[in-house]
Design a protein around this motif. Structure first.
Motif, PDB file in Angstrom:
ATOM      1  N   GLU A 180      70.954 -91.700   6.545  1.00  0.00           N
ATOM      2  CA  GLU A 180      70.482 -90.893   5.423  1.00  0.00           C
ATOM      3  C   GLU A 180      69.047 -90.430   5.638  1.00  0.00           C
ATOM      4  OE1 GLU A 180      69.926 -91.223   0.564  1.00  0.00           O
ATOM      5  OE2 GLU A 180      70.929 -92.821   1.676  1.00  0.00           O
ATOM      6  N   ALA A 181      68.171 -91.321   6.096  1.00  0.00           N
ATOM      7  CA  ALA A 181      66.784 -90.945   6.344  1.00  0.00           C
ATOM      8  C   ALA A 181      66.678 -89.970   7.513  1.00  0.00           C
ATOM      9  CB  ALA A 181      65.955 -92.195   6.623  1.00  0.00           C
ATOM     10  N   ASP A 183      68.892 -87.716   8.307  1.00  0.00           N
ATOM     11  CA  ASP A 183      69.466 -86.434   7.919  1.00  0.00           C
ATOM     12  C   ASP A 183      68.533 -85.715   6.940  1.00  0.00           C
ATOM     13  OD1 ASP A 183      71.134 -84.320   7.614  1.00  0.00           O
ATOM     14  OD2 ASP A 183      72.799 -85.452   6.720  1.00  0.00           O
ATOM     15  N   SER A 184      67.348 -85.346   7.416  1.00  0.00           N
ATOM     16  CA  SER A 184      66.332 -84.739   6.559  1.00  0.00           C
ATOM     17  C   SER A 184      65.358 -83.952   7.432  1.00  0.00           C
ATOM     18  CB  SER A 184      65.577 -85.808   5.772  1.00  0.00           C
ATOM     19  OG  SER A 184      64.880 -86.668   6.660  1.00  0.00           O
ATOM     20  N   ASP A 185      64.455 -83.228   6.756  1.00  0.00           N
ATOM     21  CA  ASP A 185      63.422 -82.503   7.511  1.00  0.00           C
ATOM     22  C   ASP A 185      62.565 -83.471   8.323  1.00  0.00           C
ATOM     23  OD1 ASP A 185      64.288 -80.099   6.502  1.00  0.00           O
ATOM     24  OD2 ASP A 185      62.849 -80.092   4.831  1.00  0.00           O
ATOM     25  N   GLY A 187      63.531 -86.309   9.563  1.00  0.00           N
ATOM     26  CA  GLY A 187      64.327 -86.747  10.709  1.00  0.00           C
ATOM     27  C   GLY A 187      64.304 -85.732  11.829  1.00  0.00           C
ATOM     28  N   ALA A 240      74.835 -85.231  11.694  1.00  0.00           N
ATOM     29  CA  ALA A 240      74.143 -84.997  10.430  1.00  0.00           C
ATOM     30  C   ALA A 240      74.611 -83.695   9.781  1.00  0.00           C
ATOM     31  CB  ALA A 240      72.637 -84.943  10.663  1.00  0.00           C
ATOM     32  N   HIS A 242      72.435 -81.784   7.964  1.00  0.00           N
ATOM     33  CA  HIS A 242      71.288 -80.880   8.005  1.00  0.00           C
ATOM     34  C   HIS A 242      71.312 -80.103   9.328  1.00  0.00           C
ATOM     35  CE1 HIS A 242      67.290 -79.293   7.612  1.00  0.00           C
ATOM     36  NE2 HIS A 242      67.029 -80.018   6.517  1.00  0.00           N
ATOM     37  N   VAL A 245      68.500 -80.892  11.808  1.00  0.00           N
ATOM     38  CA  VAL A 245      68.656 -82.202  12.454  1.00  0.00           C
ATOM     39  C   VAL A 245      69.639 -82.100  13.614  1.00  0.00           C
ATOM     40  CG1 VAL A 245      69.410 -84.590  12.135  1.00  0.00           C
ATOM     41  CG2 VAL A 245      68.051 -83.457  10.362  1.00  0.00           C
TER      42      VAL A 245
END
Length: 293
Positions: A180-181, A183-185, A187, A240, A242, A245
């Motif tokens: 989860e962390a 799968d972000s900007d 990351g 992911a 995103h 990512v």
């Protein structure tokens, strides 16, 4: 047959100058004497019962051996050039009998004094071409000293970059960054930073292949032990949601493949996939993949 030792000496000097050139700039993949010595010392350090690796002496000992061989072979080469022309083409200080100081050891002595730019002057070249040749040996001695400094100043920053990347991977592993962390900007930025650092380390292995033979004593600063986690991050991020990512994961995977290609072609020669190459790299450096012993 006075030309034979002169020719042999010239060949030795040119051989070392070529090795210096290839060691410092690596215009081709042929490492010459320095690469052979570093590999041999590393092999001895990995031999069953060897204690050098745990103390981290393989790399420094290999470099010292290379530098000693460079200096010795250059001195012997120039000594072979001087020897056939002794004592006729040399002047001797009062108290020295020329006929008693015209052997190979005396020629080596003159060569070492000239190479070290000591200029003692008790035995000095007297003929024209030898008087020109002796300063050229002093210049080679200066080049040898400069090459030593440049080599040291190049390898140790490369080692620092490699260990910094390993420590960063260790930080990520110990922080237990989840899917989860990742799968972000943030990351994506993390993966991009790792890919950039891997590219730098890949270039370091190309420019300073001798750095491979330096053992990283601490587990958290050993790239050989941490690369497995980078592979895991790339695989995890490839799934992911995103898009940035996934793009960063693709770039990271490509950087890992490039590094594995360099490691395999230059050092390991397994012919396997990147994961197997990194496993062989970890084994060669006494580590388990991902820092697990």
């Amino acid at each position: 047959m006075t030309w034979l030792p002169t020719l042999a000496g010239a060949v030795l000097v040119l051989f070392i100058l070529r090795d210096l050139f290839h060691t410092l700039w690596h215009p081709t993949r042929h490492g010459g004497l320095s690469r052979l010595v570093m590999r041999s010392v590393w092999w001895l350090s990995t031999h069953p019962g060897a204690r050098w690796r745990s103390a981290g002496l393989a790399g420094p000992m290999g470099m010292l051996t290379v530098l000693a061989l460079w200096a010795l072979i250059v001195a012997v080469g120039w000594g072979l050039i001087y020897w056939p022309h002794m004592p006729e083409d040399f002047s001797y200080a009062p108290g020295l009998t020329p006929e008693q100081h015209a052997g190979p050891l005396d020629a080596l002595y003159i060569s070492l004094v000239t190479l070290a730019t000591l200029g003692l002057g008790d035995i000095a070249p007297a003929s024209g071409w030898l008087r020109v040749l002796a300063p050229m040996e002093a210049l080679v001695g200066f080049v040898l000293l400069s090459a030593t400094v440049a080599w040291l100043l190049g390898i140790y920053p490369a080692l620092a970059r490699r260990r910094a990347l390993a420590l960063r991977l260790s930080h990520v592993r110990r922080s237990r960054v989840g899917a989860e962390a990742l799968d972000s900007d943030g990351g994506a930025a993390l993966l991009d930073g790792l890919a950039a650092a891997l590219s730098t380390v890949t270039v370091d292995f190309l420019q300073y292949p001798e750095s491979y033979y330096f053992y990283d004593g601490d587990e958290n600063t050993s790239l050989a032990g941490q690369l497995g986690h980078a592979v895991g991050l790339a695989d995890q991020a490839a799934e992911a949601r995103h898009p940035d990512v996934r793009l960063s994961a693709s770039v990271l995977r490509t950087a890992l493949e490039d590094l594995s290609t360099v490691l395999d072609e230059r050092f390991l020669r397994t012919g396997e996939a990147p994961e197997r190459v990194f496993s062989a790299y970890a084994d060669d450096h006494g580590r388990s993949p991902a820092g697990v012993r």
